[in-house]
Structures are given as structure tokens and as C-alpha cells.
Design an enzyme around this catalytic site. Structure first.
Site, PDB file in Angstrom:
ATOM      1  CD  GLU A  31      -2.768   1.370   2.426  1.00  0.00           C
ATOM      2  OE1 GLU A  31      -3.652   2.239   2.399  1.00  0.00           O
ATOM      3  OE2 GLU A  31      -2.596   0.610   3.393  1.00  0.00           O
ATOM      4  CE  LYS A  33      -6.449   0.000   1.688  1.00  0.00           C
ATOM      5  NZ  LYS A  33      -7.084  -0.486   2.925  1.00  0.00           N
TER       6      LYS A  33
END
Length: 299
Positions: A180, A217
Site C-alpha cells: 500500500e 492497495k
């Protein structure tokens, strides 16, 4: 312990499931804010243990709600204490998988101070031990977050390099990492950040050894459809999006513009839930949010 058959079932659910991943992983620093949003004010707890008990109560209420199941929620990202806790008389990862929801664990220890336009992850002490414990509890994968504030090519390259290095250790333990590198949606150079990040992620995915695969992500891109190459990349199992400060309505509109990307929302999922609600009100509110985010994810 996740056996091979279960792992394969979880992988299939994440790779092809028509739904989204719930982020229930607010950690120490963001817990008071999460509790305030839930209608529990500062001062309602005497120490960290009481604070974590209150947030665990909120998460237990979510994961045991009838609407929180694998029909629309295909995965859930947990905070370490939630993974170690129980809900409905079972360990949380076991309860989730029983409901068809694949469990993930947030493993990062927060962010370094900003340098070169980005915030790298702090060192993750004891990662090997944590990964072993997670696997034993039936967790499928992990998540770790860094932040990009401005369009620095060297800063963004450093973030991707760090993320993929740690991802290698996670893969070595038989777990699937969610990488992420969040682009701050308030950044004045947001569009350029997206472009630089895209180029760095493609290089890193191309360089993964045969058979090694990760998840991504990402912040919803300023330009719709920008991440199509990542969605299609054979080394990328799934691309999920964070809400990143957008309201649920805004995040769902932006998400629906990006084919193949599904949600992994936290605040945008939990916003309307309040401690004071009856179970009926709570389940109706959560169910409405789940329906809205699911629709945008499969649009």
C-alpha cells in the site's frame, strides 16, 4: 493453520470474488479517532487496555453482524490485537473464514517522518514471529502502508523498493502481501505522483521471480483507468483501492470509474456506525454501507 487446500480457496476468493475488502485495522494512533467516529468520546477509557477493549467491541459487532459475510465482503484487514482476539466465541480469523471472508493482517508499525516527499515505513521489528503467528491463526495475507505526498521520483522509487523488499519476506512465510503506497489525495502533484508510482510498480512487478505474486492497495487515481496495466499484470493478484479521505459517496463514484479495481475502505465503510445504535439499526446501517461499496466495486 492454513493448509494448502484452504489457502487455494482463499486465493480463488480474493482473485475472482465479486466483492470488496473491509479495512478494520485502525491501530494505536488512530484508535481514539475511530472511537470518536463511533460515538465514544475521549475520556471514556482510563488506559490503552480499556481503549483497545472498546475498539475490539466495535470490530466484534461488525464481524458478527449478519450482513458481514463472504457474499459481498471477500476479505477483511485486521489489527494485530483483533487477530489475536475472539468474536462470537471463536478466534477472529476463524470466524471470518467460516463466514467466507478472507483474513489479512496489518503488519507495518507506522510511518517515518516525511523525507524526499514521502513517508517510508518504520522498521518492522519481530516481523518473522508475527507472520508465523498469523499463519498459525489462519491468516491469508498482510498489509503495509507508506505515504506519497509529492511527485519525487527518488522518493517514490524508495517507497516501492522498501515495500517489495518486505513483501519478499512475507511471501517467504507463505502469506500474500498487500503493498500500500498511498498517494495523498490532497497532494498538489497528485496526478504526477500516480504516473511515477505506476511506472515504479510496473518495474517491480516485472522483476518478481516466476510464481511470486502480490496485491496492491492504491489511492484512487486522478485519471480514471490509469492503473489498468496493474490490474492486468500477471504478478498482481488484485488491485484494491483505499478511500483516502473521500466520503463514501465520493469514493464509490471514483471507484466505479476504475474497472477491475475493488474497494478496501475503512472510514468510508464505518462512518455511520454508532455505539448507541440498537443491533437492528447497526446492522441496517452497516448493511447499507456494504451494499453501496459492493455495487461500486463490481461496477
Amino acid at each position: 493453520m492454513t493448509d494448502t487446500a484452504t489457502f487455494d480457496q482463499m486465493l480463488a476468493k480474493i482473485e475472482t470474488g465479486q466483492g470488496f475488502i473491509a479495512a478494520l485495522d485502525q491501530s494505536g494512533g488512530s484508535t481514539p479517532k475511530a472511537l470518536k467516529g463511533y460515538g465514544i468520546e475521549d475520556g471514556a477509557w482510563a488506559d490503552d487496555e480499556e481503549m483497545f477493549a472498546l475498539i475490539h467491541g466495535m470490530r466484534s459487532r461488525i464481524v458478527t453482524s449478519p450482513c458481514f459475510n463472504g457474499d459481498k465482503v471477500i476479505g477483511a484487514i485486521l489489527f494485530e490485537r483483533t487477530m489475536d482476539g475472539e468474536a462470537g466465541g471463536k478466534s477472529v480469523p476463524a470466524l471470518l473464514w467460516e463466514r467466507g471472508v478472507v483474513p489479512f493482517l496489518k503488519v507495518d508499525k507506522g510511518l517515518e517522518d516525511e523525507a524526499d516527499g514521502v513517508q517510508l515505513m518504520k522498521p518492522i521489528g519481530g516481523l518473522g514471529e508475527l507472520l508465523g503467528r498469523a499463519k498459525a491463526l489462519g491468516v491469508f495475507g498482510t498489509k503495509m502502508r507508506s505515504v506519497i505526498n509529492s511527485a519525487s521520483e527518488t522518493g517514490i522509487a524508495a517507497i516501492v523498493k522498501q515495500q517489495f523488499e518486505v513483501a519478499g519476506e512475507i511471501l517467504d512465510h507463505g502469506l500474500i502481501p498487500i503493498i500500500e503506497p498511498e498517494v495523498n489525495i490532497k497532494s498538489e502533484t497528485r496526478g504526477q505522483c500516480d504516473e511515477i508510482l505506476l511506472a515504479e510498480l510496473k518495474k517491480a512487478l516485472d522483476a518478481l521471480p516466476e510464481g511470486r505474486r502480490v496485491m496492491l492497495k492504491l489511492s484512487l487515481p486522478a485519471k480514471a483507468g490509469l492503473f489498468a496495466d496493474l490490474v492486468a499484470h500477471p504478478a498482481c493478484i488484485r488491485v484494491v483501492a483505499l478511500s483516502g479521505g473521500f466520503s463514501r459517496a465520493e469514493a464509490c463514484v471514483e471507484l466505479a470509474k476504475n474497472s477491475g479495481i475493488i474497494a478496501s475502505f475503512s472510514r468510508a465503510l464505518l462512518n455511520d456506525l454508532k455505539h448507541q445504535m440498537s443491533d437492528e439499526e447497526f446492522d441496517a446501517s452497516l448493511g447499507g454501507a456494504i451494499d453501496e461499496i459492493h455495487s461500486a466495486s463490481v461496477a
